[in-house]
Design an enzyme around this catalytic site. Structure first.
Site, PDB file in Angstrom:
ATOM      1  N   SER A   1    -114.292  -9.208  87.783  1.00 14.23           N
ATOM      2  CA  SER A   1    -113.621 -10.492  87.985  1.00 14.23           C
ATOM      3  C   SER A   1    -114.607 -11.650  87.920  1.00 14.23           C
ATOM      4  O   SER A   1    -114.323 -12.689  87.320  1.00 14.23           O
ATOM      5  CB  SER A   1    -112.901 -10.489  89.341  1.00 14.23           C
ATOM      6  OG  SER A   1    -112.171 -11.678  89.527  1.00 14.23           O
ATOM      7  N   ALA A   2    -115.786 -11.463  88.502  1.00 11.84           N
ATOM      8  CA  ALA A   2    -116.813 -12.514  88.485  1.00 11.84           C
ATOM      9  C   ALA A   2    -117.277 -12.796  87.060  1.00 11.84           C
ATOM     10  O   ALA A   2    -117.369 -13.961  86.639  1.00 11.84           O
ATOM     11  CB  ALA A   2    -118.002 -12.093  89.351  1.00 11.84           C
TER      12      ALA A   2
ATOM     13  N   TRP B   1    -115.680 -12.184  84.313  1.00 17.18           N
ATOM     14  CA  TRP B   1    -114.559 -12.784  83.581  1.00 17.18           C
ATOM     15  C   TRP B   1    -114.504 -14.301  83.814  1.00 17.18           C
ATOM     16  O   TRP B   1    -114.214 -15.069  82.893  1.00 17.18           O
ATOM     17  CB  TRP B   1    -113.261 -12.121  84.042  1.00 17.18           C
ATOM     18  CG  TRP B   1    -112.008 -12.683  83.448  1.00 17.18           C
ATOM     19  CD1 TRP B   1    -111.603 -12.597  82.140  1.00 17.18           C
ATOM     20  CD2 TRP B   1    -110.979 -13.411  84.139  1.00 17.18           C
ATOM     21  NE1 TRP B   1    -110.385 -13.217  81.979  1.00 17.18           N
ATOM     22  CE2 TRP B   1    -109.977 -13.722  83.187  1.00 17.18           C
ATOM     23  CE3 TRP B   1    -110.801 -13.801  85.463  1.00 17.18           C
ATOM     24  CZ2 TRP B   1    -108.822 -14.417  83.529  1.00 17.18           C
ATOM     25  CZ3 TRP B   1    -109.647 -14.496  85.797  1.00 17.18           C
ATOM     26  CH2 TRP B   1    -108.676 -14.799  84.835  1.00 17.18           C
ATOM     27  N   HIS B   2    -114.826 -14.735  85.024  1.00 18.54           N
ATOM     28  CA  HIS B   2    -114.825 -16.169  85.321  1.00 18.54           C
ATOM     29  C   HIS B   2    -116.000 -16.889  84.666  1.00 18.54           C
ATOM     30  O   HIS B   2    -115.900 -18.071  84.334  1.00 18.54           O
ATOM     31  CB  HIS B   2    -114.875 -16.405  86.836  1.00 18.54           C
ATOM     32  CG  HIS B   2    -113.550 -16.234  87.513  1.00 18.54           C
ATOM     33  ND1 HIS B   2    -113.080 -15.011  87.932  1.00 18.54           N
ATOM     34  CD2 HIS B   2    -112.584 -17.130  87.840  1.00 18.54           C
ATOM     35  CE1 HIS B   2    -111.893 -15.166  88.496  1.00 18.54           C
ATOM     36  NE2 HIS B   2    -111.568 -16.435  88.459  1.00 18.54           N
ATOM     37  N   GLY B   3    -117.130 -16.206  84.483  1.00 17.07           N
ATOM     38  CA  GLY B   3    -118.312 -16.825  83.873  1.00 17.07           C
ATOM     39  C   GLY B   3    -119.591 -16.361  84.536  1.00 17.07           C
ATOM     40  O   GLY B   3    -119.577 -15.954  85.700  1.00 17.07           O
TER      41      GLY B   3
END
Length: 459
Positions: free
Chosen positions: A352-353, A355-357
């Site tokens: 998830s991290a 995926w955010h950048g």
């Protein structure tokens, strides 16, 4: 000139205003999807063309070129190498997204009030990955699949028009929510729950109005709060002069303020998906059935603000992405016959991290959130092992713990910079990191037994 005056009047840049106008335009565009003549193919074309047009107006021509890269690589992998198309799609789509995050420095742009196409690319990335994995699952034996895999697997490859329509469907490709390709196909072809029944066609208008009123309230509150709680204050001398309680309070208010911006965005997306009909998820079981619109729901505002435990947060915040992470990362890291543990949770939060950048603040926040959830589980286990009259104390403890650690942790998500994140955490003596770690350690030392087993032994 008109755009500039409008933008300055509401305190945003022209590109952000252009995006917001196109974002709101997804609502009427989604409504007209219901009226497109010519059958499913015409509706797929409408979804693809309107989505591409709104992207072009919002971000420029290059946005659609960026979208095509993961879309076409994933589609080619499904044609050429079905047995491994899920892995190929995951690595290629995530890799390209990370490259775009780095190239555009998207996190800094968003923090400074800018806008670019990487937000939409994030949604498309999840769509193409889930589509490829579901097509991959179509090769597996049904008895080896989880319930979600059986429900979403694809036995037949969608044609290119169906696939592009799914990826660019204007109701969600700007900011989500993410949904399954099988649901999109059934909706477009009026199959499954979208088949006409004796219950009639569900009216979307009341639910759409509710979502729009929620969006208006959320934006109003955000605009009211944000001038008093700027992120820049964390690096200002006045913040360092405050005492511990005032610093902790400011962290809470900063997180509280920032969340209303996301509530607004997801409320608009919810309205768009509901009015299109795709947000429909079935009927209630009551004597007079009412339509449910859970597929469109991406946030439960009260559920976030009054979460009884950190474990509840993924169920009420960015709901559809949390569901995606559970189905396509978390569950698939658990070996058959075994239970998931902290490592699976940490790996899921890391995905998830990324995926955010690739910003330190994102990585720190999602590692923090894994600790936060694990600490909350420890409290819950103790809560289940005590008599009913003491349970309320532990429930209150879990609520206060969630409130504290959530707003402490989300500072990293907001400021992004490594030094600023550590400085903000250090200003409150890393309380939101220390408490979860202590609870996790105590949970492994003090392993409670359920109260039921104690009662049974006494009997």
């Amino acid at each position: 000139m008109e755009m500039e005056s409008m933008a300055s009047a509401i305190g945003v840049s022209v590109p952000v205003l252009r995006f917001l106008l196109c974002f709101v335009a997804t609502i009427p565009v989604s409504f007209f999807h219901r009226l497109v003549p010519g059958g499913p193919t015409a509706r797929h074309l409408y979804a693809a063309l309107t989505g591409a047009l709104l992207s072009y107006i919002s971000f420029g021509f290059s946005s659609n070129l960026h979208f095509l890269v993961p879309m076409l690589i994933s589609y080619a992998s499904m044609i050429i190498y079905r047995k491994r198309c899920g892995v190929i799609s995951f690595l290629s789509a995530m890799g390209y997204l990370i490259g775009c995050h780095v190239y555009y420095m998207s996190g800094d742009a968003w923090k400074e009030g800018g806008i670019d196409a990487t937000g939409s690319l994030m949604v498309i990335t999840l769509k193409v990955i889930s589509c490829a994995i579901n097509y991959n699952d179509g090769l597996l034996k049904e008895e080896d699949l989880r319930e979600s895999q059986r429900k979403n697997r694809l036995l037949k490859l969608p044609n290119l028009i169906e696939y592009i329509g799914y990826c660019l469907c204007c109701g969600s490709h700007f900011a989500g929510p993410v949904y399954e390709v099988k649901d999109y196909l059934d909706w477009t072809e009026r199959k499954g729950i979208w088949t006409k029944s004796d219950k009639g066609t569900p009216s979307p208008f009341l639910a759409t109005l509710k979502a729009l009123l929620q969006a208006g309230f959320c934006m109003g509150l955000y605009l009211y709060l944000v001038p008093s709680h700027p992120l820049s204050r964390f690096s200002e001398p006045i913040y360092q002069e405050w005492g511990f309680v005032q610093r902790l309070s400011y962290q809470y208010m900063s997180g509280f303020t920032a969340r209303w911006k996301y509530y607004f965005i997801w409320s608009i997306s919810e309205a768009s998906l509901i009015i299109s009909g795709l947000g429909f998820s079935g009927w209630t079981n009551s004597p007079s059935p009412k339509p449910l619109w859970d597929r469109a729901k991406n946030v439960d505002v009260l559920g976030v603000e009054f979460a009884k435990s950190s474990v509840e947060l993924p169920l009420v915040w960015n709901i559809q992405v949390s569901t995606w992470l559970r189905h396509y990362v978390y569950d698939r890291l658990v070996q058959k016959g075994k239970k998931a543990g902290f490592l699976q949770l940490l790996a899921t939060q890391t995905v998830s991290a990324v995926w955010h950048g690739l910003y330190p603040g994102y990585m720190i926040f999602f590692v923090q959130s894994a600790l936060m959830i694990a600490g909350s589980r420890a409290i819950y286990r103790w809560q289940q092992s005590v008599p009913p009259n003491i349970k309320k104390i532990f429930m209150l403890m879990n609520f206060a713990y969630t409130l504290l650690v959530l707003n402490y942790s989300c500072v990293g998500f907001m400021v992004l910079n490594f030094n600023e994140t550590l400085a903000a955490y250090g200003s409150v003596y890393y309380i939101g990191t220390i408490i979860p770690v202590v609870l996790i350690l105590l949970g492994n030392i003090i392993k409670p037994k359920p109260i039921r087993s104690k009662i049974q032994k006494q009997k």
